[in-house]
Design an enzyme around this catalytic site. Structure first.
Site, PDB file in Angstrom:
ATOM      1  N   SER A 259      39.366  64.328   9.235  1.00 30.82           N
ATOM      2  CA  SER A 259      40.111  65.523   8.851  1.00 30.82           C
ATOM      3  C   SER A 259      40.013  66.542   9.983  1.00 30.82           C
ATOM      4  CB  SER A 259      39.535  66.122   7.568  1.00 30.82           C
ATOM      5  OG  SER A 259      38.202  66.584   7.785  1.00 30.82           O
ATOM      6  N   LYS A 260      40.651  67.683   9.789  1.00 28.24           N
ATOM      7  CA  LYS A 260      40.655  68.700  10.842  1.00 28.24           C
ATOM      8  C   LYS A 260      39.250  69.200  11.159  1.00 28.24           C
ATOM      9  CE  LYS A 260      45.353  70.452  10.369  1.00 28.24           C
ATOM     10  NZ  LYS A 260      46.211  71.633  10.129  1.00 28.24           N
ATOM     11  N   ARG A 261      38.377  69.178  10.159  1.00 27.29           N
ATOM     12  CA  ARG A 261      37.011  69.664  10.431  1.00 27.29           C
ATOM     13  C   ARG A 261      36.260  68.734  11.379  1.00 27.29           C
ATOM     14  NH1 ARG A 261      32.939  67.265   7.244  1.00 27.29           N
ATOM     15  NH2 ARG A 261      33.715  65.827   5.658  1.00 27.29           N
ATOM     16  N   HIS A 262      36.708  67.483  11.501  1.00 23.15           N
ATOM     17  CA  HIS A 262      36.097  66.542  12.433  1.00 23.15           C
ATOM     18  C   HIS A 262      36.737  66.622  13.818  1.00 23.15           C
ATOM     19  CE1 HIS A 262      35.443  64.361   8.469  1.00 23.15           C
ATOM     20  NE2 HIS A 262      34.216  64.483   8.932  1.00 23.15           N
ATOM     21  N   GLY A 263      37.820  67.364  13.949  1.00 20.03           N
ATOM     22  CA  GLY A 263      38.551  67.409  15.210  1.00 20.03           C
ATOM     23  C   GLY A 263      39.836  66.626  15.155  1.00 20.03           C
TER      24      GLY A 263
END
Length: 483
Positions: A259-263
């Site tokens: 997801s976006k939190r992982h990059g």
């Protein structure tokens, strides 16, 4: 569904290799899509084949021109542009419908008049009875004279009902599904428009695709798509099965769905916002799920020579932003200084001196991990006097340090050559005369010259700024008084 060992890469019955990357233009080119494109590009290059692009824009409500442009831009930046102009799926709707009608006329598909209300009732009954819901339509073998006149209908495939369908997947191995698990899915909607499942099969066939390399979230689709392929082969021949390779998806560093939190950003964000070089992202994506021994830095030409599907892992790979940036730092140090100067200049205000930036790159890129850090590190070169001091630099400029700066300014004023070697010799001699370590001179000097407590080597800073600017900055701090 059962799986077994993977087979060899094969050449799809001796045909020249053709791969394709087929994104949906409903958003940016995400990192998983970029890796799929990379694997398709590499496989085609390794086998001397062709790599094609297809824009699957049949979702007219969500497909946008900016998204299409972003996909092309990202692929071009990574060096993964198609070998031929891209195919646009929506423009081929008539061709897709033509195939559906051929299947209908040959008895491999049928008109289905089940209404949405009837389907909903059957679905609810299946849920109540705790059993899987599959379409069982009484219209499958209905005679034409029973078709209700003027009523809307969909066209469904006559999926095989007995036996098994087996896929020899290059990554997943032998995968088998009982045909009883397959339902008669829709080929044409009631308005006559083709479904995604039909469009993909027809486009792959017409584009001559021999190897379908994609995420393993499409594995179940392969069995439905094979039903269309084999039915069309029975109708007109010349519809061979493609070779499948379903690659595990990318997860975050914690093993959760990416997801976006992982990059998980768009490719353009890695370039524009994070300052990643294309060769670094290329290399990183290559090693997300594929490897060649312990080799970490793999150039494009070497990747083409080495790439094979056999070394694509069966487990999801984990995206690690820190590893990407570490790899990017390696490629920054390898990059041409003029190229880096142009990239840095684009991130700076005004019209910075490109030649000065290029001269600064050898000392700036040693510690930087991305282009943004290079730009931050180069900012002192173009700072206007009086410099704005960061808090740490301000703390270094005590009254004693400012007195010392005045003496340094006098000593360096007599310097004629203004070379790194000459300046180093002068300041070392001065430090010895004063009974101080060189750092006691360098720290306030760095603060005065850059406004920061960290910078490239102080002698490199002096040379890059030049004699006049260096002396002016030192004098400005030496003569100022602290409040």
């Amino acid at each position: 569904m059962a799986s077994g060992s993977a087979q060899g890469e094969g050449t799809a019955e001796g045909r020249a290799v053709v791969t394709r990357f087929a994104p949906s233009p409903t958003g940016y080119l995400h990192i998983g899509g970029a890796r799929t494109a990379l694997f398709n590009w590499l496989f085609a290059r390794h086998h001397g084949g062709t790599y094609l692009l297809r824009i699957e824009d049949t979702d007219r409500a969500r497909s946008t021109e900016p998204a299409i442009a972003a996909i092309f831009d990202g692929l071009e930046w990574l060096g993964l542009a198609g070998d031929e102009p891209a195919t646009f799926q929506f423009a081929r709707s008539d061709r897709h419908a033509e195939v559906a009608h051929a299947l209908l006329e040959a008895g491999h598909a049928y008109r289905c008049y089940l209404t949405q209300e009837e389907l909903a009732a059957r679905r609810e009954l299946a849920q109540a009875e705790r059993r899987p819901f599959r379409i069982v339509s009484e219209w499958r073998d209905a005679a034409p004279d029973t078709w209700p006149e003027g009523q809307p209908y969909v066209v469904r495939i006559k999926a095989p009902q007995a036996g098994d369908t087996v896929i020899e997947d290059l990554v997943q191995g032998t995968v088998t599904v009982n045909n009883a698990e397959l339902d008669d899915f829709i080929l044409l909607r009631s308005d006559g428009t083709p479904t995604y499942m039909l469009a993909v099969v027809v486009d792959d066939h017409d584009m001559g695709v021999t190897h379908v390399i994609r995420g393993d979230d499409h594995l179940n689709n392969a069995f439905r798509q094979l039903a269309i392929i084999r039915a069309m082969h029975a109708v007109e021949g010349g519809w061979p099965d493609p070779v499948y390779a379903h690659v595990p998806l990318i997860h975050g560093s914690d093993g959760a769905k990416l997801s976006k939190r992982h990059g998980a950003l768009g490719v353009d964000s890695y370039r524009d916002e994070m300052g990643v070089l294309p060769e670094a992202l290329f290399n990183y994506l290559l090693r997300l799920g594929w490897g060649h021994g312990d080799d970490e830095f793999i150039a494009r030409e070497q990747a083409v020579a080495w790439f094979d599907i056999a070394h694509v892992g069966k487990s999801p790979s984990r995206f690690d932003l820190a590893k990407l940036l570490n790899l990017n730092g390696h490629y920054l140090r390898e990059a041409d200084d003029a190229r880096l100067a142009a990239l840095v200049a684009a991130r700076m205000d005004g019209n910075p001196d490109i030649a000065l930036l290029a001269r600064a790159m050898p000392v700036l890129k040693v510690r930087a991990k991305d282009v943004n850090e290079l730009a931050t590190g180069a900012a002192f070169l173009f700072a206007q006097r009086p410099l704005t001091l960061d808090p740490k630099a301000e703390s270094l400029l005590t009254d004693d340090a400012r007195v010392l700066l005045a003496r340094i300014c006098d000593r360096l004023g007599g310097e004629t050559g203004w070379t790194s070697e000459g300046l180093e010799a002068t300041l070392k001699a001065m430090a010895e005369e004063l009974g101080l370590g060189l750092g006691k001179l360098a720290q306030p000097l760095r603060a005065a010259l850059t406004g920061q407590s960290t910078s490239p080597g102080i002698f490199d800073v002096l040379v890059l700024l030049g004699r006049d600017e260096s002396l002016a900055r030192i004098a400005a701090q030496a003569t100022s008084t602290k409040a």
